[in-house]
Design a protein around this motif. Structure first.
Motif, PDB file in Angstrom:
ATOM      1  N   MET A  87       0.888  -1.865  -0.725  1.00 31.28           N
ATOM      2  CA  MET A  87       0.051  -0.156  -0.124  1.00 31.28           C
ATOM      3  C   MET A  87       1.314   1.811  -0.459  1.00 31.28           C
ATOM      4  N   HIS A  88       0.667   2.393  -0.875  1.00 26.08           N
ATOM      5  CA  HIS A  88       1.278   3.323  -1.193  1.00 26.08           C
ATOM      6  C   HIS A  88      -0.361   4.625  -0.521  1.00 26.08           C
ATOM      7  N   PHE A  89       0.336   5.283   0.739  1.00 24.68           N
ATOM      8  CA  PHE A  89      -0.178   6.988   0.674  1.00 24.68           C
ATOM      9  C   PHE A  89       0.249   8.153  -0.007  1.00 24.68           C
ATOM     10  N   LEU A 103       3.447   7.546   3.193  1.00 27.05           N
ATOM     11  CA  LEU A 103       3.439   6.272   4.060  1.00 27.05           C
ATOM     12  C   LEU A 103       3.532   4.812   3.066  1.00 27.05           C
ATOM     13  N   ASP A 104       3.908   3.923   3.386  1.00 30.79           N
ATOM     14  CA  ASP A 104       4.244   2.537   2.146  1.00 30.79           C
ATOM     15  C   ASP A 104       4.491   1.493   3.118  1.00 30.79           C
ATOM     16  N   GLN A 105       3.421   0.519   2.841  1.00 31.10           N
ATOM     17  CA  GLN A 105       3.425  -0.875   3.426  1.00 31.10           C
ATOM     18  C   GLN A 105       3.924  -2.561   2.062  1.00 31.10           C
ATOM     19  N   THR A 106       4.676  -2.442   3.053  1.00 35.12           N
ATOM     20  CA  THR A 106       5.252  -4.140   2.516  1.00 35.12           C
ATOM     21  C   THR A 106       5.463  -5.130   3.016  1.00 35.12           C
ATOM     22  N   GLY A 107       5.911  -6.197   2.018  1.00 34.84           N
ATOM     23  CA  GLY A 107       5.690  -7.510   3.013  1.00 34.84           C
ATOM     24  C   GLY A 107       4.210  -8.802   3.235  1.00 34.84           C
ATOM     25  N   PRO A 154      -0.795  -6.681   1.953  1.00 35.22           N
ATOM     26  CA  PRO A 154      -2.001  -6.355   0.888  1.00 35.22           C
ATOM     27  C   PRO A 154      -3.406  -7.039   2.230  1.00 35.22           C
ATOM     28  N   LEU A 155      -2.826  -7.877   3.248  1.00 36.51           N
ATOM     29  CA  LEU A 155      -4.157  -8.006   4.288  1.00 36.51           C
ATOM     30  C   LEU A 155      -3.763  -7.278   5.345  1.00 36.51           C
ATOM     31  N   ILE A 156      -2.948  -6.464   5.693  1.00 34.38           N
ATOM     32  CA  ILE A 156      -3.478  -5.328   6.834  1.00 34.38           C
ATOM     33  C   ILE A 156      -3.770  -3.969   5.772  1.00 34.38           C
ATOM     34  N   ALA A 157      -3.056  -3.427   4.690  1.00 38.99           N
ATOM     35  CA  ALA A 157      -3.685  -2.615   3.261  1.00 38.99           C
ATOM     36  C   ALA A 157      -5.329  -3.094   3.490  1.00 38.99           C
TER      37      ALA A 157
END
Length: 139
Positions: free
Chosen positions: A1-3, A103-107, A111-114
């Motif tokens: 996710m990128h925001f 804010l970026d989420q990887t791993g 996708p589930l956290i997003a």
């Protein structure tokens, strides 16, 4: 996710930067933060902070990049996801200051956290940008 959120603030970049880097004051500027405890002072590359946000698990963030008066990036890791937050201050195109928060989420679990927390995360980042604007602009 990128925001990403960008906000123009009617205040000098130095004023905005000083508020932004005072992470322990963030809970005074936005309801998206319950508490921020700087574990290593001053805020600089390698510093850590414990951040508590409503409805989210507490997280320890480590500053991975820091340029005084311009930007800092920090990262938090939990099982299956790495979250990176960017904070950038630059002179605005017609005076004042432009702030960009990312804010970026990887791993593997990103996708589930997003899916579970994405809307709250986006709302919180937007609240933080708006809280900074309110705190920085003269009344």
């Amino acid at each position: 996710m990128h925001f990403e959120v960008t906000v123009d603030i009617d205040a000098a970049p130095e004023t905005v930067w000083n508020l932004l880097k005072d992470v322990e004051r963030w809970p005074d500027m936005t309801a998206s933060m319950s508490s921020v405890d700087l574990l290593d002072t001053p805020l600089a590359e390698g510093s850590r902070a414990r951040v508590r946000q409503p409805g989210m698990p507490a997280a320890v963030w480590t500053v991975t990049a820091f340029t005084e008066n311009e930007n800092f990036t920090w990262r938090s890791r939990s099982p299956g996801v790495t979250t990176t937050g960017g904070h950038e201050v630059r002179p605005g195109p017609s005076g004042g200051t432009t702030v960009r928060l990312t804010l970026d989420q990887t791993g593997p679990l990103a996708p589930l956290i997003a899916l579970l927390l994405g809307s709250r995360t986006r709302r919180y980042v937007t609240m933080e940008a708006n809280g900074l604007k309110t705190a920085a602009e003269p009344s």
